[in-house]
Each structure stands twice: as C-alpha cells, then as structure tokens.
Design a protein around this motif. Sequence first.
Motif, short mmCIF file in Angstrom:
data_model
loop_
_atom_site.label_atom_id
_atom_site.label_comp_id
_atom_site.label_asym_id
_atom_site.label_seq_id
_atom_site.Cartn_x
_atom_site.Cartn_y
_atom_site.Cartn_z
N GLN A 23 25.91 33.22 81.34
CA GLN A 23 24.93 32.92 80.21
C GLN A 23 24.94 31.53 80.33
OE1 GLN A 23 22.38 32.05 78.96
NE2 GLN A 23 22.26 35.02 78.14
N TYR A 24 24.22 30.76 79.55
CA TYR A 24 23.88 29.21 79.64
C TYR A 24 25.54 29.02 78.98
CZ TYR A 24 19.26 29.11 81.47
OH TYR A 24 18.29 29.23 81.95
N THR A 25 26.14 28.04 79.75
CA THR A 25 27.01 27.25 79.14
C THR A 25 28.01 27.98 79.61
OG1 THR A 25 27.12 28.01 76.63
CG2 THR A 25 25.81 25.96 77.17
N GLY A 26 28.45 29.53 80.01
CA GLY A 26 29.20 29.99 80.59
C GLY A 26 29.75 31.04 78.95
N GLY A 36 35.03 23.75 71.91
CA GLY A 36 34.67 25.07 72.86
C GLY A 36 34.08 25.91 73.17
N ASN A 37 33.91 26.59 72.87
CA ASN A 37 32.48 27.88 73.80
C ASN A 37 30.88 27.21 72.69
OD1 ASN A 37 33.93 28.28 76.07
ND2 ASN A 37 34.45 30.33 74.56
N ALA A 38 31.86 27.11 71.68
CA ALA A 38 30.67 27.25 70.45
C ALA A 38 29.87 25.96 70.29
CB ALA A 38 31.25 27.91 68.91
N GLY A 39 30.79 24.96 70.78
CA GLY A 39 30.02 23.42 69.66
C GLY A 39 29.14 23.34 71.26
N LEU A 40 29.96 23.43 72.85
CA LEU A 40 29.09 23.85 74.00
C LEU A 40 27.45 23.91 73.87
CD1 LEU A 40 31.98 24.86 76.28
CD2 LEU A 40 30.29 21.87 76.51
N ALA A 41 27.99 25.71 73.22
CA ALA A 41 26.21 26.57 73.26
C ALA A 41 25.55 25.47 72.13
CB ALA A 41 27.03 27.71 72.59
N THR A 48 42.44 14.32 71.00
CA THR A 48 43.48 15.18 71.26
C THR A 48 42.68 15.74 72.25
OG1 THR A 48 44.04 16.79 69.96
CG2 THR A 48 45.30 14.99 70.42
N ALA A 49 41.23 15.92 71.94
CA ALA A 49 40.28 17.04 73.16
C ALA A 49 40.15 16.10 74.32
CB ALA A 49 38.70 17.19 72.36
N PRO A 50 40.55 17.21 75.51
CA PRO A 50 39.91 16.80 76.95
C PRO A 50 39.47 15.94 76.81
CG PRO A 50 41.08 19.42 76.45
CD PRO A 50 40.51 18.51 75.30
N GLU A 51 39.43 14.91 77.86
CA GLU A 51 37.97 14.49 78.35
C GLU A 51 37.08 15.20 78.66
OE1 GLU A 51 35.78 10.76 78.21
OE2 GLU A 51 37.59 11.45 77.17
N VAL A 52 37.08 16.39 79.68
CA VAL A 52 36.16 16.71 80.11
C VAL A 52 35.49 17.83 78.66
CG1 VAL A 52 37.89 19.11 80.60
CG2 VAL A 52 36.09 18.90 82.20
N LYS A 53 35.78 18.06 78.23
CA LYS A 53 35.03 18.47 76.97
C LYS A 53 34.38 17.92 76.83
CE LYS A 53 38.12 22.30 75.66
NZ LYS A 53 38.13 23.25 74.53
N VAL A 54 34.96 16.22 76.07
CA VAL A 54 34.00 15.28 75.88
C VAL A 54 32.91 15.05 76.59
CG1 VAL A 54 33.80 13.11 74.46
CG2 VAL A 54 35.67 14.23 73.86
N GLU A 55 33.60 14.69 78.14
CA GLU A 55 32.35 14.52 78.96
C GLU A 55 31.29 15.99 78.96
OE1 GLU A 55 31.73 12.23 80.49
OE2 GLU A 55 33.23 11.29 78.73
N ARG A 56 31.62 17.14 78.82
CA ARG A 56 30.54 18.15 79.35
C ARG A 56 29.92 17.89 78.15
NH1 ARG A 56 31.61 24.27 80.33
NH2 ARG A 56 29.58 25.03 81.00
N GLY A 90 23.96 15.92 76.07
CA GLY A 90 22.88 15.05 75.22
C GLY A 90 23.55 15.20 74.01
N ALA A 91 24.76 15.30 73.40
CA ALA A 91 25.69 15.20 71.91
C ALA A 91 25.93 13.94 71.52
CB ALA A 91 26.01 16.94 71.95
N GLU A 92 26.02 13.20 70.54
CA GLU A 92 26.55 12.58 69.67
C GLU A 92 28.05 12.98 69.70
OE1 GLU A 92 27.21 9.24 66.32
OE2 GLU A 92 25.05 10.43 66.53
N VAL A 93 29.41 12.78 70.25
CA VAL A 93 30.41 13.15 69.84
C VAL A 93 31.58 11.87 69.49
CG1 VAL A 93 33.18 14.35 70.98
CG2 VAL A 93 30.66 14.93 72.37
N ARG A 94 31.72 13.18 68.03
CA ARG A 94 32.42 11.80 67.53
C ARG A 94 34.50 12.10 67.01
NH1 ARG A 94 28.99 10.16 61.84
NH2 ARG A 94 26.50 9.92 63.03
N LEU A 95 35.23 11.56 67.41
CA LEU A 95 36.28 11.66 67.24
C LEU A 95 37.14 11.37 66.50
CD1 LEU A 95 37.23 10.67 71.24
CD2 LEU A 95 36.29 12.95 70.51
#
Length: 347
Positions: A73-76, A107-112, A131-139, A144-149
Amino acid sequence: MSEPARTEPTQLTYPDVEAAAARIAGRIRPVTVASAQPGPPTEAATPTGATWSAPPTGDPTASGLYFALEFMQYTGTFKARGAQNFIQTHLEQGTFPEAGVTIASGGNAGLACAWAARDAGVRATVFLPTTAPEVKVERLRSYGAEVRLSGSEYAEAAAACQEFVESSGALASHAYDNPLIAAGAGTLMTEILTQVPDLDTVVVSVGGGGLFAGVATAATFHGVRTVAVEPANCRALGAALEAGEPVDVPVDSVAADSLGARRATPLALAAAQTDLVTSVLVDDEQIIAARRHLWDGHRLAVEHAAATALAGVHGSKPSAGSGGYTPAEDEKVCVVLCGANTGLGDL
C-alpha cells in the motif's frame, strides 16, 4: 479556536465500511491477495529453539493459506486507507479547516496522514519528539508536511499537537482511535473477499484496534471468522475483553513500535464481542520466527507487526500457553501482512 465537540459512535457498521470504500476508490492501491505456494509444514527457529510451526499450504483452488499483501500500500501500510477516508470525509462535509490536519506520530500513521493530505492538496502538520530519527523527519517532509519537533518523548509531542489544535483550529487526526480511520481500514476486507469469496477466516494483528475494528466489522457481516493476534505483552484488546471495557496495559514487545497501544478503542471492543472473533496471544520469539519464515520462505520483508498476524496461525496445535489458532484441514485462511516499514538488518 478549539475543534467543535462531537460524539463519536462506539460501534462501527458495515455501511460505514461500504461508504469508505466508495470514498477512497482510486485513491489507494487495491490489495493483492496471493496464495502461499504449496509445501509441507515447516518450523522456524530462533536462537533459543523452534517456537512456531508454520501452517501448511495447499492447492489454492481447494484449500490453503493466503497472504493479503497490504504492505504494498502507499506509504507501506494499511494506514493510507484510513487517512484517505478521514480527510476526504471532512472535505466532502465542509468540515476541513483552513489550518489543515495535524497528528502526533512519526510512525506509519503520521506518514499516511501526510501523504493523504498531499494527495488532497491540503496542509498537514506532524508533531514529533526531538529524538525522532532524521530519516522519519525527512520522509514526512518529502510528503509536504510541516514537521514540528517538540519535547524528548512522544507524550510531549502529543501535548504540543493538542495545543496546536486548540490555538489554530486544525483538524486532529489519530493513528487508530477514530471511526473514519477504522472504516477506511475495513475496506481491506471487502477487497480480500472479491478475490477469495469463499474465505473462512481472516487473521489480523492488533494494536489499538483500528485495523481490527474495520476488518472484523466487514468480516462478521459476511460471516467470516476473524482471528485477532496480539503480542503477549501488548494485549490491549485481550485485556479489554476480559475487563468488559478498554483498560490500560503495559507495553513490551518487539512489535511495540506498531502494536504498542496502551488501550484498545471502544470500536475494537465492540467489534470483538461476537462468536466470529477469536483472540489469541503470541510471544516475541514466535513473532521473530514468523517474520524470518516470511523472508526465508517467501522473500517477504515485513515489519514485526505484520509477522505477528502470521505468528498467530499454527500448523499444529500450539504447546500449552503459547497461543495461536490452528485452521481445519479444508479451511481457507487469509493472513493480513499489514506493513513493511522496517529495517532489513535483522532479517
């Protein structure tokens, strides 16, 4: 401005799933259902010994085991279905705010959620701990999401997300605790039945219960049994069934990154209260062995949450206390492989 108060239903209905299927048609990838190739039962071993016996497979025209390859499925993961239904419903009803949609999840819900928002051309703001992994932030940003840490723990990011909802009027989404999210997940079952109309049993892993509530609602409507599989130390649904209401549980499992909900939803509990639902528990070694079997035997690389479902199906009666469901010889069983957002180093 806070979101208007609303009363959520405590039970999902099949028309909810049908409406979701019509709403998200053409926006998600229809699931592929594959028959496991014929072969003798096998046992998968962990460093401490064999803990799980793979179910037998047979002629797909007669009986056997099927895999629903929802990790394609889209986003895995399956969560793309619920995210689409959630956003599209609010757009249709004119209740989608200018501030967009927001969720606290790396995680998966945020990506979806981020992907579905991009697909709809609307704003998405995703909150993560620092502390979130950079790979998740970049994905997330790639969608197109605005990411707030915010904060060092998920709870702090969730609190910041709630403050954002109250201050901006953004629409709050959730990983699983919403009827639109659950109904979207349930569309998976309607697609499985178009490919295996005489299916006897569907097997799903359970965390908070969004996927389970949707799939079990559709399965029960069609007279299909649902086997709900949980890690022994992440048993929110099992505990709710015992208590008669959702209760908090400890979370400690190799699959906790996806199935580590502390409390099952009322929707999941309601969907489980039927004779057509069987709840089973598996330990972490069984999950690891099932995941290894999927790779060694089928070259399917899935996350531990997906392997949890297969771990709940045994080729022979499980030993005392190990949990599991043993299909009848002529039973048609479909195991939902719900996601594959995983590292490959430990396969």
